[in-house]
Design an enzyme around this catalytic site. Structure first.
Site, PDB file in Angstrom:
ATOM      1  N   ASP A 118       0.860  -1.174   0.000  1.00 16.67           N
ATOM      2  CA  ASP A 118       0.000   0.000   0.000  1.00 16.67           C
ATOM      3  C   ASP A 118       0.902   1.230   0.000  1.00 16.67           C
ATOM      4  O   ASP A 118       1.913   1.257   0.720  1.00 16.67           O
ATOM      5  CB  ASP A 118      -0.864   0.039   1.255  1.00 16.67           C
ATOM      6  CG  ASP A 118      -1.969  -0.997   1.259  1.00 16.67           C
ATOM      7  OD1 ASP A 118      -2.016  -1.830   0.321  1.00 16.67           O
ATOM      8  OD2 ASP A 118      -2.791  -0.971   2.195  1.00 16.67           O
TER       9      ASP A 118
ATOM     10  N   HIS B 138       4.924  -7.342  -0.341  1.00 16.17           N
ATOM     11  CA  HIS B 138       4.637  -8.634  -0.939  1.00 16.17           C
ATOM     12  C   HIS B 138       5.306  -8.767  -2.306  1.00 16.17           C
ATOM     13  O   HIS B 138       5.658  -7.767  -2.944  1.00 16.17           O
ATOM     14  CB  HIS B 138       3.127  -8.798  -1.099  1.00 16.17           C
ATOM     15  CG  HIS B 138       2.367  -8.736   0.195  1.00 16.17           C
ATOM     16  ND1 HIS B 138       1.752  -9.830   0.748  1.00 16.17           N
ATOM     17  CD2 HIS B 138       2.139  -7.700   1.056  1.00 16.17           C
ATOM     18  CE1 HIS B 138       1.164  -9.487   1.880  1.00 16.17           C
ATOM     19  NE2 HIS B 138       1.389  -8.191   2.092  1.00 16.17           N
TER      20      HIS B 138
ATOM     21  N   SER C 108       7.673   3.938   5.291  1.00 19.29           N
ATOM     22  CA  SER C 108       8.924   4.215   4.593  1.00 19.29           C
ATOM     23  C   SER C 108       8.678   4.239   3.096  1.00 19.29           C
ATOM     24  O   SER C 108       7.619   4.683   2.650  1.00 19.29           O
ATOM     25  CB  SER C 108       9.991   3.200   4.967  1.00 19.29           C
ATOM     26  OG  SER C 108      11.268   3.706   4.663  1.00 19.29           O
TER      27      SER C 108
END
Length: 297
Positions: A103, A159, A261
């Site tokens: 995200d 991911h 980050s």
């Protein structure tokens, strides 16, 4: 998206509010503040954690804990690294698609002209500045890049964007500058100064290449990769090139940041950015980021 024309544009002026934000988040002793936050976030106290989250929500209205598998956390770190309820991030499994690994808010993105790209308009850096492996960096000349900024309120796990294999993590120790847009307008080659790791993704295609570069920041400087036994952070004193052998299917969890980050995605010139991938747009893990060749692990 940003192109080489940005090099001729004047560097943007910061507002008074942006200047104040920069001073508060970057002129403090970044290393010690980051180490303190690492210690504080690991304190296991449900009451202290609830209080910390309540204060955090005053500054992060988009913090969506209702999406997590639990809303009860023993530590602030457990909240930062929370998992999501199943089914909330549908995955595009089309073989020609590279999905977003996380995200994020999309930052600078677009073509790499030669070896040059941008962290913000007027602030260029080179592939070799960021990726210490010259042979690997050369694969992305005239390729594509996408900068993905994970805000502190976002889901912090990342991911696999394709079926792939990872044989090595190249860890580069560095500073912990804030990676928000204000700092990117002010600190030249910021990503190249910060703690980061380089993950080359191997798959069965002789021409195509993909690499992820997770970049740590103030209050973070800690990245956990599931293919490694220990996290990489300011206290790490091991080798820079860390061998591993991990296989991932698209969408498999690869690791997480301890706080928000950035991840920079590099793709060879055989790929194109998906329509709608522009600076400032939000994207979820599993959505289409790049399109190109059919990929096989």
């Amino acid at each position: 998206m940003d192109t080489l024309d940005s090099a001729t544009e004047p560097k943007p002026l910061l507002t008074v509010r942006e200047q104040l934000n920069f001073l508060l988040t970057n002129r403090l002793p970044r290393r010690w503040l980051t180490l303190f936050m690492g210690w504080f976030s690991r304190i296991e106290s449900p009451a202290l954690t609830r209080l910390s989250i309540a204060v955090w929500q005053l500054f992060a209205e988009d913090l969506r804990l209702q999406d997590a598998t639990t809303q009860s956390f023993r530590s602030l770190q457990a909240c930062f690294t929370r998992q999501l309820k199943p089914g909330l991030r549908p995955l595009d499994n089309s073989p020609e698609v590279v999905t977003s690994p996380c995200d994020a808010i999309i930052g600078a993105c677009g073509p790499i002209e030669g070896n040059r790209l941008f962290q913000a308009k007027g602030f260029p850096y080179t592939l070799e500045d960021l990726i210490p492996d010259a042979a690997l960096a050369r694969r992305y000349r005239n390729g594509r890049f996408v900068t993905l900024r994970l805000k502190s309120s976002m889901y912090h796990r990342f991911h696999a964007p394709v079926d792939c294999r990872v044989r090595q993590v190249n860890y580069i120790s560095g500073d912990t500058w804030n990676v928000n847009p204000i700092a990117l307008k002010k600190v030249e080659k910021l990503f190249c100064k910060n703690e980061r790791a380089v993950l080359e993704l191997e798959f069965d295609h002789p021409e195509a290449s993909l690499t992820l570069v997770p970049v740590a920041a103030i209050l973070v400087a800690s990245m956990k990769f599931h293919c490694l036994p220990e996290p990489l952070d300011l206290k790490y004193r091991g080798p820079n090139r860390i061998p591993c052998d991990a296989h991932f299917h698209k969408g498999d969890e690869m690791g997480y940041f301890q706080h928000g980050s950035t991840i920079i995605v590099f793709a060879s010139e055989h790929y194109q950015l998906s329509p709608g991938i522009t600076s400032g747009q939000p994207i979820n893990m599993g959505q289409v980021l790049l399109t190109g060749h059919q990929l096989n692990s």
